[in-house]
Design a protein around this motif. Structure first.
Motif, short mmCIF file in Angstrom:
data_model
loop_
_atom_site.label_atom_id
_atom_site.label_comp_id
_atom_site.label_asym_id
_atom_site.label_seq_id
_atom_site.Cartn_x
_atom_site.Cartn_y
_atom_site.Cartn_z
N LYS A 1 23.83 -2.43 -13.39
CA LYS A 1 23.98 -3.72 -12.42
C LYS A 1 22.74 -3.73 -11.37
CE LYS A 1 27.14 -6.33 -9.71
NZ LYS A 1 28.50 -6.45 -9.28
N LEU A 2 22.64 -2.57 -10.76
CA LEU A 2 21.94 -2.42 -9.62
C LEU A 2 20.42 -2.43 -9.96
CD1 LEU A 2 21.80 0.42 -6.93
CD2 LEU A 2 19.87 0.13 -8.16
N LEU A 3 20.24 -1.98 -11.40
CA LEU A 3 18.61 -2.05 -11.87
C LEU A 3 18.31 -3.33 -11.97
CD1 LEU A 3 18.42 1.10 -14.10
CD2 LEU A 3 17.21 0.97 -11.80
N LEU A 4 19.11 -4.20 -12.51
CA LEU A 4 19.00 -5.72 -12.95
C LEU A 4 18.55 -6.43 -11.81
CD1 LEU A 4 21.47 -6.06 -15.77
CD2 LEU A 4 18.82 -6.14 -16.03
N SER A 5 19.44 -5.86 -10.54
CA SER A 5 19.19 -6.62 -9.30
C SER A 5 17.85 -6.62 -8.60
CB SER A 5 20.27 -6.64 -8.43
OG SER A 5 20.13 -4.97 -7.89
N LEU A 6 17.14 -5.52 -8.89
CA LEU A 6 16.01 -5.09 -8.06
C LEU A 6 14.77 -6.00 -8.47
CD1 LEU A 6 16.09 -1.25 -8.30
CD2 LEU A 6 16.84 -2.81 -6.50
N ARG A 7 13.89 -6.57 -7.52
CA ARG A 7 12.71 -7.28 -7.78
C ARG A 7 11.78 -6.51 -8.55
NH1 ARG A 7 12.06 -8.28 -3.15
NH2 ARG A 7 9.95 -6.89 -2.52
N THR A 8 11.47 -5.36 -7.74
CA THR A 8 10.75 -4.10 -8.50
C THR A 8 11.35 -2.99 -8.51
OG1 THR A 8 9.70 -3.77 -6.04
CG2 THR A 8 8.66 -5.44 -7.39
N LYS A 9 10.96 -2.25 -9.41
CA LYS A 9 11.57 -0.80 -9.68
C LYS A 9 10.85 0.37 -9.08
CE LYS A 9 14.29 -2.37 -13.40
NZ LYS A 9 14.01 -3.75 -13.44
N ASN A 10 10.30 0.31 -7.85
CA ASN A 10 9.50 1.25 -7.40
C ASN A 10 10.64 2.30 -6.47
OD1 ASN A 10 10.10 0.02 -4.68
ND2 ASN A 10 8.00 -1.14 -4.81
N ALA B 1 0.22 3.39 -0.39
CA ALA B 1 1.61 3.85 -0.04
C ALA B 1 2.33 2.59 0.50
CB ALA B 1 1.69 4.89 0.94
N GLY B 2 1.53 1.53 0.94
CA GLY B 2 2.47 0.41 1.55
C GLY B 2 2.75 -0.46 0.45
N TYR B 3 2.27 -0.14 -0.84
CA TYR B 3 2.91 -0.87 -2.19
C TYR B 3 3.90 0.06 -2.88
CZ TYR B 3 -0.44 -4.78 -1.42
OH TYR B 3 -1.22 -5.86 -1.14
N ASP B 4 4.14 1.28 -2.40
CA ASP B 4 5.00 2.30 -2.88
C ASP B 4 4.46 2.63 -4.36
OD1 ASP B 4 6.91 3.90 -2.96
OD2 ASP B 4 8.60 2.71 -3.81
N ILE B 5 3.18 2.59 -4.39
CA ILE B 5 2.69 3.32 -5.69
C ILE B 5 2.34 4.78 -5.66
CG2 ILE B 5 0.22 3.15 -7.17
CD1 ILE B 5 -0.34 0.40 -6.10
N GLY B 6 1.94 5.45 -4.70
CA GLY B 6 1.86 6.67 -4.43
C GLY B 6 1.61 7.05 -3.04
N GLN B 7 1.38 8.42 -2.96
CA GLN B 7 1.02 9.00 -1.50
C GLN B 7 -0.12 9.90 -1.51
OE1 GLN B 7 5.52 9.84 -1.13
NE2 GLN B 7 5.23 9.24 0.95
N THR B 8 -0.75 10.02 -2.48
CA THR B 8 -1.73 11.11 -2.65
C THR B 8 -2.98 10.46 -3.09
OG1 THR B 8 -0.12 12.90 -2.77
CG2 THR B 8 -2.52 13.37 -3.45
N VAL B 9 -4.28 10.70 -2.32
CA VAL B 9 -5.62 10.35 -2.91
C VAL B 9 -6.45 11.36 -2.91
CG1 VAL B 9 -7.38 8.86 -2.33
CG2 VAL B 9 -5.02 7.94 -1.84
N LEU B 10 -7.34 11.53 -4.14
CA LEU B 10 -8.62 12.64 -4.25
C LEU B 10 -9.81 11.70 -3.60
CD1 LEU B 10 -7.71 15.73 -4.83
CD2 LEU B 10 -5.87 14.01 -5.43
N VAL B 11 -10.43 12.45 -2.93
CA VAL B 11 -11.70 11.73 -2.60
C VAL B 11 -12.95 12.83 -2.80
CG1 VAL B 11 -12.99 10.62 -0.37
CG2 VAL B 11 -10.62 10.29 -1.04
N LEU C 1 15.90 3.61 -4.42
CA LEU C 1 16.88 4.78 -3.56
C LEU C 1 17.19 3.82 -2.69
CD1 LEU C 1 14.43 7.93 -3.63
CD2 LEU C 1 16.41 7.23 -5.22
N GLY C 2 16.65 2.95 -1.76
CA GLY C 2 17.18 2.24 -0.98
C GLY C 2 18.54 1.36 -1.47
#
Length: 291
Positions: A102-111, A171-181, A116-117
């Motif tokens: 039920k919770l998963l179905l209610s989420l707009r996005t599943k990030n 990170a603002g889009y909750d995609i990931g938090q690590t970047v390789l440059v 977790l929120g």
């Protein structure tokens, strides 16, 4: 640090749950562990057998109702999440119970933040407050400055600056938090695979350049800089950036020479060993204040 004397620990994979378990017990908390069958190291049973103040209950990842019932029966009113739960599990082995479905179905996005929120809200509605995963581990948070013997070179400092810009955006889009440059070019961005796998992927990309046109070296440095950021509105109750010895070992194998993390918002596990290995490999580590 929380004043809770009975703490529910939702344990994911890795060493994080064990560190939190030890810290909570050192402060006199009785710990009720909800161990995730798909993630938690079975060694946690050994810890429970050696310490009467620890009780372990094994649950599958999708059993949200059972998690709530377990904590309520144990009298748990405060809980903490520690250890990674691979995001890809949501799309593979998870079999959600009615409450989680039920919770998963209610989420707009599943990030991560949304999922977790929402779980935190469900727990709160049932009288179980989810508290910060750093409540007992504040000494492990990175402090500002250079952690290793070597200072980042000018090129690495430029790559850090660029990597932080990119990192904050993803990170603002909750995609990931690590970047390789490398040479202010983005080589790899973290998604569901996690930090270490992203570093390995970046190393493979750089190796493929070596296998191709040798003239590419004039336009792209072979040295990788790893930048790990917190989210713009980082919820310290879950998904806190973590660096451990394994990450440094993966960096060395991938040819990465620099690691930048955010001060006060990144946990460093086995710090002394981590720094020793980094120094031996010529890797520089720096913790920067958030801008």
């Amino acid at each position: 640090m929380t004043d809770t004397t009975k703490l529910g620990l939702i344990a994911g994979n890795g060493r994080f749950p064990f560190l939190l378990l030890e810290a909570a017990r050192a402060h006199g908390a009785e710990v009720i562990v909800a161990a995730i069958k798909e993630e938690t190291d079975p060694e946690i049973e050994d810890r429970a057998r050696a310490d009467s103040g620890i009780r372990v209950h094994w649950l599958s990842l999708g059993e949200l109702s059972r998690l709530i019932e377990t904590f309520q029966k144990e009298g748990v009113t405060h809980a903490v999440m520690a250890g990674q739960v691979k995001h890809k599990q949501i799309f593979s082995s998870i079999r959600p119970d009615w409450r989680l479905a039920k919770l998963l179905l209610s989420l707009r996005t599943k990030n991560t933040d949304m999922l977790l929120g929402a779980v935190a809200k469900v727990l709160g509605d049932e009288g179980i407050e989810l508290v910060s995963s750093t409540s007992y581990l504040e000494p492990l948070l990175a402090q500002p400055g250079k952690l290793t013997a070597r200072t980042p070179s000018e090129q690495e400092q430029r790559d850090i600056a660029y990597g932080r810009e990119v990192g904050k955006a993803i990170a603002g889009y909750d995609i990931g938090q690590t970047v390789l440059v490398a040479s202010q070019a983005c080589v790899a961005i973290e998604a569901m695979e996690g930090t270490d796998a992203t570093i390995e992927r970046a190393g493979a990309i750089m190796q493929s350049l070596d296998d191709g046109d040798s003239t590419a070296e004039s336009t792209l440095s072979r040295s990788l800089t790893v930048v790990k950021v917190a989210k713009p509105k980082q919820d310290m109750r879950f998904d806190v950036p973590v660096i451990g010895v394994r990450t440094i070992e993966v960096m060395r194998q991938a040819g990465a020479t620099c690691l930048a993390v955010e001060a006060h918002r990144t946990l460093l596990f086995d710090r002394d060993k981590l720094v020793t290995i980094a120094d031996e490999a010529g890797i520089t580590i720096v913790a920067l204040e958030d801008r």
